[in-house]
Each structure stands twice: as C-alpha cells, then as structure tokens.
Motif scaffolding. Structure first.
Motif, PDB file in Angstrom:
ATOM      1  N   GLY A 374       1.573  -8.681  -3.192  1.00 60.84           N
ATOM      2  CA  GLY A 374       1.111  -7.325  -3.446  1.00 60.84           C
ATOM      3  C   GLY A 374      -0.192  -7.263  -4.220  1.00 60.84           C
ATOM      4  O   GLY A 374      -0.920  -6.275  -4.152  1.00 60.84           O
ATOM      5  N   VAL A 375      -0.513  -8.297  -4.990  1.00 57.67           N
ATOM      6  CA  VAL A 375      -1.786  -8.444  -5.692  1.00 57.67           C
ATOM      7  C   VAL A 375      -2.197  -9.904  -5.595  1.00 57.67           C
ATOM      8  O   VAL A 375      -1.418 -10.750  -5.133  1.00 57.67           O
ATOM      9  CB  VAL A 375      -1.687  -8.024  -7.184  1.00 57.67           C
ATOM     10  CG1 VAL A 375      -1.525  -6.519  -7.323  1.00 57.67           C
ATOM     11  CG2 VAL A 375      -0.543  -8.747  -7.886  1.00 57.67           C
ATOM     12  N   GLN A 376      -3.402 -10.209  -6.047  1.00 57.00           N
ATOM     13  CA  GLN A 376      -3.836 -11.595  -6.034  1.00 57.00           C
ATOM     14  C   GLN A 376      -4.900 -11.806  -7.099  1.00 57.00           C
ATOM     15  O   GLN A 376      -5.477 -10.851  -7.642  1.00 57.00           O
ATOM     16  CB  GLN A 376      -4.358 -12.000  -4.664  1.00 57.00           C
ATOM     17  CG  GLN A 376      -5.573 -11.240  -4.181  1.00 57.00           C
ATOM     18  CD  GLN A 376      -5.940 -11.598  -2.747  1.00 57.00           C
ATOM     19  OE1 GLN A 376      -5.076 -11.800  -1.899  1.00 57.00           O
ATOM     20  NE2 GLN A 376      -7.234 -11.681  -2.482  1.00 57.00           N
ATOM     21  N   TYR A 377      -5.136 -13.065  -7.406  1.00 56.25           N
ATOM     22  CA  TYR A 377      -6.114 -13.455  -8.427  1.00 56.25           C
ATOM     23  C   TYR A 377      -7.456 -12.779  -8.183  1.00 56.25           C
ATOM     24  O   TYR A 377      -7.970 -12.797  -7.064  1.00 56.25           O
ATOM     25  CB  TYR A 377      -6.258 -14.980  -8.384  1.00 56.25           C
ATOM     26  CG  TYR A 377      -7.448 -15.546  -9.126  1.00 56.25           C
ATOM     27  CD1 TYR A 377      -7.448 -15.606 -10.514  1.00 56.25           C
ATOM     28  CD2 TYR A 377      -8.539 -16.034  -8.426  1.00 56.25           C
ATOM     29  CE1 TYR A 377      -8.543 -16.151 -11.189  1.00 56.25           C
ATOM     30  CE2 TYR A 377      -9.627 -16.581  -9.089  1.00 56.25           C
ATOM     31  CZ  TYR A 377      -9.623 -16.629 -10.470  1.00 56.25           C
ATOM     32  OH  TYR A 377     -10.695 -17.168 -11.133  1.00 56.25           O
ATOM     33  N   ASN A 378      -8.022 -12.191  -9.265  1.00 57.25           N
ATOM     34  CA  ASN A 378      -9.342 -11.573  -9.096  1.00 57.25           C
ATOM     35  C   ASN A 378     -10.320 -11.847 -10.227  1.00 57.25           C
ATOM     36  O   ASN A 378     -11.398 -11.257 -10.263  1.00 57.25           O
ATOM     37  CB  ASN A 378      -9.211 -10.058  -8.859  1.00 57.25           C
ATOM     38  CG  ASN A 378      -8.723  -9.286 -10.075  1.00 57.25           C
ATOM     39  OD1 ASN A 378      -8.412  -9.857 -11.115  1.00 57.25           O
ATOM     40  ND2 ASN A 378      -8.641  -7.967  -9.932  1.00 57.25           N
ATOM     41  N   PRO A 426       1.859  -6.395   1.645  1.00 55.09           N
ATOM     42  CA  PRO A 426       3.242  -6.680   2.053  1.00 55.09           C
ATOM     43  C   PRO A 426       3.730  -5.635   3.063  1.00 55.09           C
ATOM     44  O   PRO A 426       3.563  -4.430   2.854  1.00 55.09           O
ATOM     45  CB  PRO A 426       4.026  -6.597   0.745  1.00 55.09           C
ATOM     46  CG  PRO A 426       3.014  -6.825  -0.326  1.00 55.09           C
ATOM     47  CD  PRO A 426       1.739  -6.224   0.187  1.00 55.09           C
ATOM     48  N   LYS A 427       4.333  -6.094   4.120  1.00 55.39           N
ATOM     49  CA  LYS A 427       4.818  -5.193   5.158  1.00 55.39           C
ATOM     50  C   LYS A 427       6.139  -4.549   4.727  1.00 55.39           C
ATOM     51  O   LYS A 427       6.909  -5.110   3.964  1.00 55.39           O
ATOM     52  CB  LYS A 427       5.018  -5.962   6.471  1.00 55.39           C
ATOM     53  CG  LYS A 427       3.721  -6.505   7.061  1.00 55.39           C
ATOM     54  CD  LYS A 427       3.988  -7.254   8.357  1.00 55.39           C
ATOM     55  CE  LYS A 427       2.688  -7.804   8.949  1.00 55.39           C
ATOM     56  NZ  LYS A 427       2.924  -8.572  10.194  1.00 55.39           N
ATOM     57  N   ASP A 428       6.359  -3.359   5.277  1.00 56.31           N
ATOM     58  CA  ASP A 428       7.651  -2.694   5.084  1.00 56.31           C
ATOM     59  C   ASP A 428       7.961  -2.518   3.605  1.00 56.31           C
ATOM     60  O   ASP A 428       9.093  -2.729   3.166  1.00 56.31           O
ATOM     61  CB  ASP A 428       8.733  -3.527   5.779  1.00 56.31           C
ATOM     62  CG  ASP A 428      10.008  -2.743   6.007  1.00 56.31           C
ATOM     63  OD1 ASP A 428       9.933  -1.504   6.073  1.00 56.31           O
ATOM     64  OD2 ASP A 428      11.078  -3.376   6.097  1.00 56.31           O
ATOM     65  N   THR A 429       6.950  -2.145   2.835  1.00 58.79           N
ATOM     66  CA  THR A 429       7.066  -2.197   1.382  1.00 58.79           C
ATOM     67  C   THR A 429       6.401  -0.993   0.730  1.00 58.79           C
ATOM     68  O   THR A 429       5.338  -0.554   1.149  1.00 58.79           O
ATOM     69  CB  THR A 429       6.405  -3.487   0.847  1.00 58.79           C
ATOM     70  OG1 THR A 429       7.153  -4.606   1.286  1.00 58.79           O
ATOM     71  CG2 THR A 429       6.349  -3.501  -0.660  1.00 58.79           C
ATOM     72  N   GLU A 430       7.056  -0.469  -0.308  1.00 61.23           N
ATOM     73  CA  GLU A 430       6.455   0.522  -1.186  1.00 61.23           C
ATOM     74  C   GLU A 430       5.988  -0.203  -2.442  1.00 61.23           C
ATOM     75  O   GLU A 430       6.739  -0.972  -3.038  1.00 61.23           O
ATOM     76  CB  GLU A 430       7.464   1.594  -1.560  1.00 61.23           C
ATOM     77  CG  GLU A 430       6.893   2.669  -2.467  1.00 61.23           C
ATOM     78  CD  GLU A 430       7.926   3.713  -2.854  1.00 61.23           C
ATOM     79  OE1 GLU A 430       7.534   4.834  -3.216  1.00 61.23           O
ATOM     80  OE2 GLU A 430       9.126   3.384  -2.805  1.00 61.23           O
TER      81      GLU A 430
END
Length: 503
Positions: A374-378, A426-430
C-alpha cells in the motif's frame, strides 16, 4: 472510497481501490480460534526472572572490535527447532577458553532477557579472516565448530542471543531464533536475518570488510558501490560486538509483544524463504524490523498469507525493496548466501528475474512493493521529523488522545515510506492513510511525505505498514518509548485478533 480514506489522501493524490466491495458472506471468511492473549505460554514464560548480565560491562567484560577480533562467532543457522542442534563457530585473538551463555529476549518484568544456560569452558583458537572473493566480494569463514547446542523441548520459541565471553574478559554475541512451527500461535513474528546480513560489514577492519552497500578502497577508506559485495554470507560474525545493525528494532517489538501478553512464536526471513511457515496457521504475521531484502519465495508466501486471510503488520519502513536470491554456501549448505547485484548486471537471474529493486521487475512496475504493502520507501531523513496524525477518528488511533494534525515528535526517522500514485496499488482493497508527515530527504534536500498505511481487503484481511524506523523502537526501547504508539499498535494487533464476525 470511504470518507475517512478520502480525507487521508488529501494533498497526496487520489488513492484508488480496484474492485473494493463489502466483506463477503460469513461462510466465506477465514475462521480462527479465539485469541489467547493473557492466557498462553508467553505469559507464563515471562513470569521467570529476568537478567541483564549479558550486557558488555557486566562482570568487568569489555567490548569487541573487528580489527582485533578478541572473541567473535557465528551460528550454523538463523533458526532452530526443538530437538534440533545449532553449531557455533567461535574465534579468539589468542588460544584460550571461553564460555557461551544463552539468553532469551522477552519482557521478564522489564529486564528484557532471561538467562537459560552457560556452557562448560570451550576451547577456542584464532580463526582465519578470509579475503573477499575477487568477483563477488563474498567473505565466508570456514572456522571449525566450537560448541553445539541442542534445543530443549521446554524452551519457548523466541529471539535468542548466544553470548561469548573470553577468558581474558571480552564479550561478543550472535543472535538466533528458536522456532516452533508446530504450534498454532495467534501471532508469528518474522525476524529479518536476510537484511541483517545485507548490512553486515564484517570485518570492519579497514581492509577486507564488505556488505551489499560498500567496502574499502585501496587506501583503507570506506568506499561505495564500486567496492561493495554482490554476495554476503551467513558464515561470518556480525561486525564488531556481533549484534546486527537495527537488531534493537526487533528486540523492542518482541519485548513489547510479550509484555502485552500476546500468544506469539518466532521465525526468520530464511524460514519464510524455505517454506517452513504455513501462513494459514496464524491470525497475524508481524514483520518486526527493517525488512528490506526479500526473495521471490518470501514475497509469494506473504501474498499467500493475505489470500489465506492472515493479517500482515510491517512495523518499520523500506520493506520488500531489493529482490534477492538465497544460494548455497560452503560444503553445499543451502541458503547461506544472500545475493543482490542491484544496478550491476546479474549473471544468473533465473526464473524470478534479476536481483534488482522489486519496483524494477516486470512491465510498468508490476512487482513494485506498493502493490502488496500500500506504500513504499520514498526517502532517507536528514533528521527525525514528527509523525503528523491523520484519520484520528479511525479505530487505529482510539484511546491515544490524538487529533488530526497532532504531531508525535521524532517518530519519523532514518527511512520513510509514502504512497505513490504512479505505482501499483493493492487490489480489492480499501486503504486508509493514517499519517501525512512532511520531511526533508537528506539525499537531495527535497521535501517528501511519510504515510502510515492500513489496507483492508473484502475478506477483512489487514495489511499495515508503519512507514518509519522509529515505530518499533517506540514500543519498548527506553530512549524512544511512546505510549501513543504503544496504544495504536495494541489497537492494531487486537483488531487483527478479533473474530471477523464481531467487528
């Protein structure tokens, strides 16, 4: 998109949710036994007397340095099960005797560890420090076995330390995990040994040492990519004292979990790679620390866990960043070498693809870590920054007293994660973004935003990412402990342990 999610995305770009729908019928949801918080073997274990005698300085002991290598050792495996044995390969700067003392990390009345046994005197000799391989930079020791430990059935799964104390008063360490994959604990904690090894610069002697980031130049200065290794071995000590870099993140998380009374067992990233972990046996899997280096097998099993209805919690940041292979070491022992070529050409990429960043695999960043997390290194922080709270009415922040815009001082530190609109989701995800914390990236002085993220799929399965290195330290580390972070993390784990039908 829910109102709370829309608010959490303000100033961060629209966050989309492909195919999200309400949770399915009850019969389609994963079923789990009731949580055993407060009445389980972990609670009974932590009644035992704690000890801090493992620390350097106790009994007049002195610390170890790589250039003198007074007493150092490594284990034959990252984890071991009951009834199995684990070997310790120990070297000293002179021929002498040492003792090996074994401690289990836990709460133990806030002392933090429990003494389990001390060996009889062990004879040790100076070990050869091998030079790096000219092609790969691999440094792999061939020290003989000095002492073997058979794991008693009564020892509870946990994070353990082998403490080497030499006759002339020096003290070094090596960690290992006792696993118990036969027991269906509520929570499994995965300790990131592959990342420990990626950062291991042993020997830090100005000549030989290499890790997956750097090595030494010909004049003994610390170099960078041109001097780094492409392969690093578990068959060597961890540098200096023997406590891996960022090990305190994992021990802090373990101490907090055990102080909270959760029913928890432990494994390592190598166990995840080797398939020893059946995700369906656990209600939640917690990745406790800096978990940057992942093989395809590790990622496949994490994704299988979510599909099986097992919640995932990543308590730090920069997770699943580099794709690795695990290869055989000396004498053909499997999975003793971590391989990662990064920007250099990978000579043996195999079916899983080259050992590059995950976001560089596949077309259109198809395998980017954000697709699972849902997030990644930035970015890397120039200095710690406050975590700025969003979605304060969400159950995650319940009982913390926090409101939108409140700042938790110095919680965002070292490395940060954030949501990237250009990367897979992410699919199918809130998704709910629980923080939006501005910080300065030390690499270029630019501004970036850290996000703590919570994703929930149609089954109600949660994937949480804290998005900062200081989160696990805030759970139990004496210099960083924060009651609001403790409460929020407790809310998360308790929510994960709830039966699905009772939400």
């Amino acid at each position: 998109m829910s109102r709370r999610t829309a608010l959490g995305a303000i100033s961060l770009g629209a966050v989309g949710f492909a195919g999200y729908q309400l949770r399915g019928e009850a019969e389609a949801l994963p079923t789990r036994p009731a949580a055993r918080t407060g009445n389980n073997p972990i609670v009974r274990e932590n009644v035992a007397q704690g000890s801090d005698q493992w620390l350097v300085g106790r009994d007049g002991t002195k610390g170890v340095s790589d250039d003198l290598a007074q007493i150092q050792g490594y284990a034959s495996a990252t984890s071991v099960s009951h009834g199995e044995s684990i070997d310790f390969h120990i070297s000293s700067h002179i021929a002498q005797e040492c003792t090996v003392t074994v401690y289990r990390i836990g709460h133990y009345g806030a002392v933090g560890a429990r003494h389990l046994l001390t060996s009889e005197p062990v004879r040790v000799q100076p070990g050869i420090t091998p030079g790096p391989d000219s092609d790969t930079g691999l440094i792999s020791c061939e020290w003989p076995v000095s002492w073997t430990l058979e794991i008693p059935p009564a020892w509870l799964s946990g994070v353990f330390l082998a403490v080497f104390t030499s006759q002339d008063g020096y003290r070094g360490y090596t960690p290992f995990v006792v696993r118990d994959t036969a027991r269906r604990s509520d929570v499994l904690m995965v300790v990131p040994f592959t990342t420990y090894q990626a950062y291991n610069m042993w020997p830090l002697d100005g000549r030989n040492g290499k890790n997956l980031y750097k090595g030494y130049t010909a004049d003994g200065q610390s170099g960078g990519n041109p001097e780094r290794a492409y392969k690093v071995s578990f068959d060597r000590p961890y540098m200096q004292s023997g406590l891996p870099r960022w090990f305190d993140m994992d021990t802090s998380a373990a101490r907090w979990a055990e102080s909270s009374g959760y029913d928890i067992t432990y494994a390592t990233s190598v166990d995840l790679h080797e398939g020893r972990i059946d995700p369906s046996r656990y209600t939640a899997i917690v990745f406790s620390g800096h978990d940057e280096y992942w093989s395809e097998e590790m990622r496949d099993r994490a994704e299988t866990a979510v599909d099986a209805g097992t919640h995932l919690a990543f308590l730090a940041s920069n997770n699943i960043y580099f794709h690795i292979r695990l290869e055989s070491g000396g004498e053909g022992r499997p999975n003793r070498v971590v391989t990662c070529y990064k920007e250099a050409p990978d000579p043996e990429p195999g079916a899983a693809g080259p050992t590059v960043r995950w976001r560089a695999l596949g077309k259109k960043h198809r395998r980017a870590e954000q697709g699972l997390l849902g997030v990644q290194y930035n970015g890397i922080l120039a200095e710690p920054a406050p975590l700025v709270v969003r979605e304060s009415e969400h159950w995650f922040w319940s009982g913390t007293g926090l409101r939108d815009g409140d700042r938790i001082p110095d919680l965002v530190a070292v490395e940060a994660d954030g949501f990237s609109p250009s990367m897979p989701r992410p699919k199918d995800t809130e998704q709910t973004l629980l923080s939006a914390s501005p910080y300065i990236d030390r690499r270029d002085g630019g501004r970036a935003v850290q996000n703590t993220s919570l994703c929930e799929n149609h089954q109600g399965t949660l994937v949480f990412v804290a998005g900062t290195f200081h989160w696990p330290l805030a759970l139990a580390d004496s210099e960083h402990r924060n009651p609001q972070v403790q409460r929020a993390t407790g809310n998360l784990i308790n929510r994960m342990l709830e039966p699905r039908g009772k939400r």
